[in-house]
Design a protein around this motif. Sequence first.
Motif, PDB file in Angstrom:
ATOM      1  N   ASP A  37      36.330  42.469  36.231  1.00 20.01           N
ATOM      2  CA  ASP A  37      36.820  41.057  36.568  1.00 20.01           C
ATOM      3  C   ASP A  37      37.259  41.580  37.900  1.00 20.01           C
ATOM      4  O   ASP A  37      37.285  42.626  38.560  1.00 20.01           O
ATOM      5  N   GLY A  38      37.901  40.532  38.686  1.00 21.53           N
ATOM      6  CA  GLY A  38      38.371  40.511  40.099  1.00 21.53           C
ATOM      7  C   GLY A  38      39.240  41.903  40.201  1.00 21.53           C
ATOM      8  O   GLY A  38      39.275  42.480  41.241  1.00 21.53           O
ATOM      9  N   PRO A  39      40.359  41.847  39.478  1.00 18.80           N
ATOM     10  CA  PRO A  39      41.347  42.789  39.913  1.00 18.80           C
ATOM     11  C   PRO A  39      40.886  44.356  39.604  1.00 18.80           C
ATOM     12  O   PRO A  39      41.261  45.258  40.322  1.00 18.80           O
ATOM     13  N   ASN A  67      42.520  31.193  44.820  1.00 15.62           N
ATOM     14  CA  ASN A  67      43.237  30.807  43.607  1.00 15.62           C
ATOM     15  C   ASN A  67      44.282  31.984  43.724  1.00 15.62           C
ATOM     16  O   ASN A  67      44.173  32.969  44.406  1.00 15.62           O
ATOM     17  N   GLU A  69      44.338  34.554  41.654  1.00 19.10           N
ATOM     18  CA  GLU A  69      43.775  35.889  41.650  1.00 19.10           C
ATOM     19  C   GLU A  69      43.081  36.169  42.856  1.00 19.10           C
ATOM     20  O   GLU A  69      43.079  37.364  43.197  1.00 19.10           O
ATOM     21  N   GLN A  72      45.520  37.588  45.331  1.00 22.92           N
ATOM     22  CA  GLN A  72      46.126  38.880  44.953  1.00 22.92           C
ATOM     23  C   GLN A  72      45.011  39.924  45.432  1.00 22.92           C
ATOM     24  O   GLN A  72      45.462  40.880  45.792  1.00 22.92           O
ATOM     25  N   ARG A  73      43.774  39.340  45.158  1.00 24.85           N
ATOM     26  CA  ARG A  73      42.833  40.508  45.668  1.00 24.85           C
ATOM     27  C   ARG A  73      42.795  40.590  47.146  1.00 24.85           C
ATOM     28  O   ARG A  73      42.595  41.743  47.338  1.00 24.85           O
TER      29      ARG A  73
END
Length: 307
Positions: A37-39, A67, A69, A72-73
Amino acid sequence: MKHYLLLLLICISPLSHAKQIAITFDDSPRKADGYFDGPERAQKLIQALKKHNIAQVAFFSNSLGLNAEGIQRLQSYSQAGHIIANHTHSHPDFNNMTVEEYAQNFLLADLELKQFKGFKKLFRFPYLRDGNSELKRTGMQAVLKKQGYINAYITLNNYDWYMEDLFQRAIKKGVALDFDRMRQFYVQVLMESIEYYDAMAQTHLGRSPKHILLLHEMDISALFVGDLVDALRRKGWSIITPEEAYTDDIAQYQPQGVFSYNPGRIGEIARDKGQKAGLWHHTLDEAYLEKRFAEEVLSIKLERVME
């Protein structure tokens, strides 16, 4: 006198053939709903860069993906010391837009991406398409200049995004992938294209310039970029920052004509020097990569992979 000339040649020759390369990732924060996933992808990528002593790379980012997430990325990349740069808002194709439409998309990304500490005014054209007419190309160059941006060209082109697609399709199908084979496939294909474009540069420039490698913010990048860096260093390459790479003289190069589909700065120079074929390395081909993936990673026939 002979000894003096020999010493001079020893001192000069390595400089004329210095192999320096900056690493950049397009399309961040890229969709992540496959192996990572992204994180997870961001964490793995940051760890891999740190482990292999890569102080700074650039993430060319699309603000449409911001968005919670996605923000944050990009913050995690920025906080790790990496550059956040402009890759437009929605990754449009300049070939299908006016300068005015394209500039608005670019400016929207500029507004959104300024929130990140690592933001730098570097702009990369999606698909490398910088204008399929002289009017469009010069028009967007004027916009970039007015906004204080550098045109963040690339010199080392590849289809890593299609290798990612093959990888994710196999994962989705439940194929038991041999990750050592996948690693070797990834590294070998990229090294072949890197060495090809560097040889082209030396043919037409008489030297190896400060190169910029195009990669994408993807799962296979997070998994294998460290192995690619190891392979580069074994071949005598040193890793530099993107900002240092754009100090090369070819940053000021103005191509003599337009490309509907741009192969990168080395391809532009080669065409202007009279090279008509081979501006895209043979690995930049989907059918070719499918065949190699089937043989080198899965060890099964191509038709079984693509069913």
